[in-house]
Motif scaffolding. Structure first.
Motif, PDB file in Angstrom:
ATOM      1  N   THR A   9     -60.677  44.684  34.045  1.00  0.00           N
ATOM      2  CA  THR A   9     -60.411  43.842  32.872  1.00  0.00           C
ATOM      3  C   THR A   9     -59.147  43.020  33.085  1.00  0.00           C
ATOM      4  O   THR A   9     -59.111  41.823  32.783  1.00  0.00           O
ATOM      5  CB  THR A   9     -60.265  44.702  31.599  1.00  0.00           C
ATOM      6  OG1 THR A   9     -61.489  45.416  31.364  1.00  0.00           O
ATOM      7  CG2 THR A   9     -59.956  43.832  30.397  1.00  0.00           C
ATOM      8  N   SER A  13     -59.350  39.124  33.589  1.00  0.00           N
ATOM      9  CA  SER A  13     -58.692  38.391  32.505  1.00  0.00           C
ATOM     10  C   SER A  13     -57.735  37.354  33.079  1.00  0.00           C
ATOM     11  O   SER A  13     -57.678  36.209  32.600  1.00  0.00           O
ATOM     12  CB  SER A  13     -57.918  39.358  31.598  1.00  0.00           C
ATOM     13  OG  SER A  13     -58.783  40.178  30.863  1.00  0.00           O
ATOM     14  N   THR A  69     -63.705  38.812  28.721  1.00  0.00           N
ATOM     15  CA  THR A  69     -63.662  39.467  30.018  1.00  0.00           C
ATOM     16  C   THR A  69     -63.991  40.947  29.883  1.00  0.00           C
ATOM     17  O   THR A  69     -64.689  41.527  30.717  1.00  0.00           O
ATOM     18  CB  THR A  69     -62.271  39.305  30.661  1.00  0.00           C
ATOM     19  OG1 THR A  69     -62.013  37.916  30.876  1.00  0.00           O
ATOM     20  CG2 THR A  69     -62.195  40.036  31.987  1.00  0.00           C
ATOM     21  N   GLY A  70     -63.499  41.577  28.807  1.00  0.00           N
ATOM     22  CA  GLY A  70     -63.789  42.985  28.570  1.00  0.00           C
ATOM     23  C   GLY A  70     -65.276  43.245  28.432  1.00  0.00           C
ATOM     24  O   GLY A  70     -65.804  44.232  28.971  1.00  0.00           O
ATOM     25  N   VAL A  73     -66.868  43.002  31.915  1.00  0.00           N
ATOM     26  CA  VAL A  73     -66.580  44.184  32.727  1.00  0.00           C
ATOM     27  C   VAL A  73     -67.443  45.371  32.289  1.00  0.00           C
ATOM     28  O   VAL A  73     -67.985  46.102  33.125  1.00  0.00           O
ATOM     29  CB  VAL A  73     -65.077  44.546  32.644  1.00  0.00           C
ATOM     30  CG1 VAL A  73     -64.815  45.909  33.286  1.00  0.00           C
ATOM     31  CG2 VAL A  73     -64.244  43.475  33.347  1.00  0.00           C
TER      32      VAL A  73
END
Length: 268
Positions: A9, A13, A69-70, A73
């Motif tokens: 992450t 990120s 982004t989290g 992932v």
């Protein structure tokens, strides 16, 4: 597993934020600073955004980048990917291009209906209003979302991966193409070639003027890349063609450097 998620992450990120800066900052400097007078005739609205607006957009976009982004992932680097068509082997260039084009079509459909839901009165003021504070958007508004909207935006990744086989490079190209088009949609200037208006592409593709109307009037023009769903569902601003033509007329008169004053787009 948790260590991997945290590490990936943070890694992605930083990458997403770097990509956001690379895609937005040069465009902003060109249109809002260095070339502001040169592109004056291309400006869609009279009103000028202020520095505090740009700072707000950058702040919101930074948070959104981490949230999106989290989601990425979680989908790719946890057992969830077993329920998708994510692939580790590399695709050919032709496969990648075709897959990205199909992904954009899927994304446009997903975005249209998700976007209309966000405009429900009980949801709008709590979530989507964050994005609509950019009444006259700049390129920095591309990712300027409430955290919950960022989640909704990012959920297109598992949706697409459930339909299409994609490797990391293909996902990267899809997300990069999406950001690039999004930057144009929030540009605040109309820069499509003058001949574009008389082609079949105008009937299919969205433009910066198309999405700018949505920001200036808070309704209509809900599509992301294409005009299809807005036209089918009757949600396209009826003044879109006239608003686009007004900008083009100024561009013609000023040879892309007109001195005329831009007008507010047609009211829905």
């Amino acid at each position: 597993m948790i260590d991997l998620i945290v590490h990936k992450t943070i890694e992605f990120s930083l990458y997403t934020l770097a990509k956001y800066v690379v895609f937005t900052l040069p465009v902003f400097v060109l249109f809002y600073r260095a070339g502001r007078e040169y592109f004056k005739a291309c400006k869609i609205q009279d009103r000028q955004a202020k520095t505090k607006d740009f700072i707000r957009e950058i702040g919101n976009s930074s948070l959104s980048s981490v949230v999106m982004t989290g989601i990425f992932v979680l989908v790719v680097y946890t057992p969830l990917h077993n329920h998708t068509r994510f692939r580790t082997e590399h695709f050919s260039l032709l496969q990648t291009i075709v897959t990205v084009l199909i992904a954009l079509v899927i994304h446009d459909t997903y975005f249209y209906w998700m976007h209309r839901l966000l405009h429900h009165p009980r949801i709008f003021r709590h979530i989507h209003l964050t994005h609509h504070r950019s009444v006259n958007p700049s390129p920095f508004a591309s990712y300027s979302f409430h955290a919950l909207e960022a989640v909704a935006e990012a959920l297109v990744i598992p949706v697409v991966l459930m339909v299409l086989p994609m490797d990391l490079l293909t996902i990267w190209m899809f997300l990069s193409a999406s950001l690039c088009i999004n930057v144009y949609g929030h540009l605040g200037y109309e820069v499509m070639p003058l001949w574009f208006r008389k082609t079949w592409m105008f009937e299919i593709l969205n433009t910066s003027t198309h999405h700018n109307l949505h920001h200036s009037h808070f309704k209509g023009n809900y599509g992301l890349y294409f005009r299809f769903w807005d036209r089918v569902m009757g949600t396209e601003n009826p003044g879109y063609g006239r608003a686009y033509d007004r900008v083009n007329e100024r561009r013609k008169a000023g040879r892309y450097m007109g001195q005329g004053k831009s007008q507010k787009p047609e009211v829905l």
